[in-house]
Design a protein around this motif. Structure first.
Motif, PDB file in Angstrom:
ATOM      1  N   GLY A 113       0.736  -1.115  -0.115  1.00  0.00           N
ATOM      2  CA  GLY A 113      -0.063  -0.107   0.020  1.00  0.00           C
ATOM      3  C   GLY A 113       0.680   1.403  -0.130  1.00  0.00           C
ATOM      4  O   GLY A 113       0.078   2.331   0.053  1.00  0.00           O
ATOM      5  N   LYS A 114       2.144   0.994   0.026  1.00  0.00           N
ATOM      6  CA  LYS A 114       3.329   2.310   0.094  1.00  0.00           C
ATOM      7  C   LYS A 114       3.667   2.497  -1.491  1.00  0.00           C
ATOM      8  O   LYS A 114       3.799   1.504  -2.092  1.00  0.00           O
ATOM      9  N   LEU A 115       3.795   3.782  -1.685  1.00  0.00           N
ATOM     10  CA  LEU A 115       4.768   4.072  -3.196  1.00  0.00           C
ATOM     11  C   LEU A 115       6.190   4.130  -2.845  1.00  0.00           C
ATOM     12  O   LEU A 115       6.289   4.945  -2.031  1.00  0.00           O
ATOM     13  N   ILE A 116       7.041   3.194  -3.378  1.00  0.00           N
ATOM     14  CA  ILE A 116       8.506   3.216  -2.880  1.00  0.00           C
ATOM     15  C   ILE A 116       8.976   3.609  -4.255  1.00  0.00           C
ATOM     16  O   ILE A 116       8.916   3.098  -5.539  1.00  0.00           O
ATOM     17  N   ALA A 117       9.795   4.840  -4.174  1.00  0.00           N
ATOM     18  CA  ALA A 117      10.560   5.368  -5.283  1.00  0.00           C
ATOM     19  C   ALA A 117      11.974   5.175  -5.035  1.00  0.00           C
ATOM     20  O   ALA A 117      12.481   5.540  -4.122  1.00  0.00           O
ATOM     21  N   LYS A 118      12.578   4.414  -5.904  1.00  0.00           N
ATOM     22  CA  LYS A 118      14.015   3.922  -5.859  1.00  0.00           C
ATOM     23  C   LYS A 118      14.821   4.904  -6.922  1.00  0.00           C
ATOM     24  O   LYS A 118      14.458   4.818  -8.066  1.00  0.00           O
ATOM     25  N   CYS A 119      15.718   5.939  -6.314  1.00  0.00           N
ATOM     26  CA  CYS A 119      16.486   6.906  -7.343  1.00  0.00           C
ATOM     27  C   CYS A 119      17.647   6.127  -7.609  1.00  0.00           C
ATOM     28  O   CYS A 119      18.594   5.926  -6.671  1.00  0.00           O
ATOM     29  N   ILE A 120      18.240   5.643  -8.645  1.00  0.00           N
ATOM     30  CA  ILE A 120      19.181   5.087  -9.121  1.00  0.00           C
ATOM     31  C   ILE A 120      20.202   5.868  -9.988  1.00  0.00           C
ATOM     32  O   ILE A 120      19.853   6.394 -10.991  1.00  0.00           O
ATOM     33  N   MET A 121      21.526   6.259  -9.397  1.00  0.00           N
ATOM     34  CA  MET A 121      22.508   6.722 -10.139  1.00  0.00           C
ATOM     35  C   MET A 121      23.893   5.941  -9.829  1.00  0.00           C
ATOM     36  O   MET A 121      24.437   6.020  -9.183  1.00  0.00           O
ATOM     37  N   GLY A 122      24.272   5.087 -11.187  1.00  0.00           N
ATOM     38  CA  GLY A 122      25.326   4.345 -10.945  1.00  0.00           C
ATOM     39  C   GLY A 122      24.982   3.474  -9.634  1.00  0.00           C
ATOM     40  O   GLY A 122      24.264   2.895  -9.433  1.00  0.00           O
ATOM     41  N   ASP A 123      26.083   3.445  -8.730  1.00  0.00           N
ATOM     42  CA  ASP A 123      25.684   2.573  -7.580  1.00  0.00           C
ATOM     43  C   ASP A 123      25.143   3.076  -6.402  1.00  0.00           C
ATOM     44  O   ASP A 123      25.232   2.646  -5.187  1.00  0.00           O
ATOM     45  N   VAL A 124      24.756   4.458  -6.546  1.00  0.00           N
ATOM     46  CA  VAL A 124      24.086   5.178  -5.490  1.00  0.00           C
ATOM     47  C   VAL A 124      22.700   5.186  -5.504  1.00  0.00           C
ATOM     48  O   VAL A 124      21.947   5.323  -6.725  1.00  0.00           O
ATOM     49  N   ILE A 125      22.028   4.555  -4.519  1.00  0.00           N
ATOM     50  CA  ILE A 125      20.611   4.266  -4.395  1.00  0.00           C
ATOM     51  C   ILE A 125      19.777   5.145  -3.445  1.00  0.00           C
ATOM     52  O   ILE A 125      20.273   4.871  -2.219  1.00  0.00           O
ATOM     53  N   ALA A 126      18.931   5.956  -3.644  1.00  0.00           N
ATOM     54  CA  ALA A 126      17.979   6.507  -2.630  1.00  0.00           C
ATOM     55  C   ALA A 126      16.676   5.823  -2.699  1.00  0.00           C
ATOM     56  O   ALA A 126      16.179   5.661  -3.702  1.00  0.00           O
ATOM     57  N   VAL A 127      16.103   5.835  -1.594  1.00  0.00           N
ATOM     58  CA  VAL A 127      14.587   5.421  -1.359  1.00  0.00           C
ATOM     59  C   VAL A 127      13.763   6.508  -0.659  1.00  0.00           C
ATOM     60  O   VAL A 127      14.098   6.764   0.387  1.00  0.00           O
ATOM     61  N   ARG A 128      12.610   6.738  -1.198  1.00  0.00           N
ATOM     62  CA  ARG A 128      11.663   7.613  -0.904  1.00  0.00           C
ATOM     63  C   ARG A 128      10.465   6.956  -0.791  1.00  0.00           C
ATOM     64  O   ARG A 128       9.933   6.124  -1.640  1.00  0.00           O
ATOM     65  N   THR A 129       9.798   6.854   0.335  1.00  0.00           N
ATOM     66  CA  THR A 129       8.623   6.227   0.650  1.00  0.00           C
ATOM     67  C   THR A 129       7.493   7.120   0.722  1.00  0.00           C
ATOM     68  O   THR A 129       7.572   8.145   1.503  1.00  0.00           O
ATOM     69  N   TYR A 130       6.243   6.775   0.471  1.00  0.00           N
ATOM     70  CA  TYR A 130       5.277   7.659   0.109  1.00  0.00           C
ATOM     71  C   TYR A 130       4.063   6.826   0.744  1.00  0.00           C
ATOM     72  O   TYR A 130       3.970   5.514   0.516  1.00  0.00           O
ATOM     73  N   VAL A 131       2.831   7.496   1.321  1.00  0.00           N
ATOM     74  CA  VAL A 131       1.805   6.705   1.723  1.00  0.00           C
ATOM     75  C   VAL A 131       0.756   7.508   1.025  1.00  0.00           C
ATOM     76  O   VAL A 131       0.624   8.833   0.846  1.00  0.00           O
ATOM     77  N   LYS A 132      -0.494   6.616   0.733  1.00  0.00           N
ATOM     78  CA  LYS A 132      -1.505   7.535   0.031  1.00  0.00           C
ATOM     79  C   LYS A 132      -2.485   8.355   0.948  1.00  0.00           C
ATOM     80  O   LYS A 132      -2.857   7.834   1.914  1.00  0.00           O
ATOM     81  N   GLU A 133      -2.547   9.595   0.478  1.00  0.00           N
ATOM     82  CA  GLU A 133      -3.620  10.462   1.075  1.00  0.00           C
ATOM     83  C   GLU A 133      -4.929  10.377   0.701  1.00  0.00           C
ATOM     84  O   GLU A 133      -5.587  10.626   1.628  1.00  0.00           O
ATOM     85  N   ALA A 134      -5.069  10.288  -0.539  1.00  0.00           N
ATOM     86  CA  ALA A 134      -6.558  10.354  -1.115  1.00  0.00           C
ATOM     87  C   ALA A 134      -6.520   9.610  -2.093  1.00  0.00           C
ATOM     88  O   ALA A 134      -5.803   9.364  -2.599  1.00  0.00           O
TER      89      ALA A 134
END
Length: 134
Positions: A113-134
């Protein structure tokens, strides 16, 4: 398939985003703002299958409209001018941005039920997590 992404998503966590911004070449001042910003992501589907993704925050609002598998020009929140293509791969919405001979990708998927966004540049990975509001 894209329908599961439709809605308003509120960011609840962001991991390693500063390193990701460094990897794509974002300057110090912009990174400071980017690290403090907790944007909402609004995804809608319009006529003719055009998908609209809007990132809204107190700092900046950006919006892209696209059709899957069709390259388009994007100006990112950090003002990069990219050639971008969005695809659906194994249930993930994948955004590939190319600029100045570089490429980064953002993979978005719905997990528990969460939206997980993985931002990938080479071997660097950021993870941003979102929950549904509406």
């Amino acid at each position: 398939m894209v329908e599961k992404f439709v809605g308003t998503w509120k960011m609840v966590s962001s991991e390693n985003f500063d390193d990701y911004m460094k990897a794509i070449g974002v300057g110090f001042a912009t990174r400071q703002v980017g690290n403090r910003t907790k944007p909402n992501l609004v995804v809608t589907v319009e006529e003719q299958g055009i998908i609209c993704m809007k990132s809204q925050s107190t700092f900046k609002t950006t919006e892209i409209k696209f059709k899957l598998n069709e390259p388009f020009d994007e100006t990112t929140a950090d003002d990069r001018k990219t050639r971008t293509v969005m695809t659906l791969e194994n249930g993930k919405l994948v955004q590939k941005q190319s600029w100045d001979g570089k490429e980064t990708s953002i993979e978005r998927e719905i997990t528990d039920g969460k939206l997980i966004a993985k931002c990938i540049m080479g071997d660097v990975i950021a993870v941003r997590t979102y929950v549904k509001e509406a």
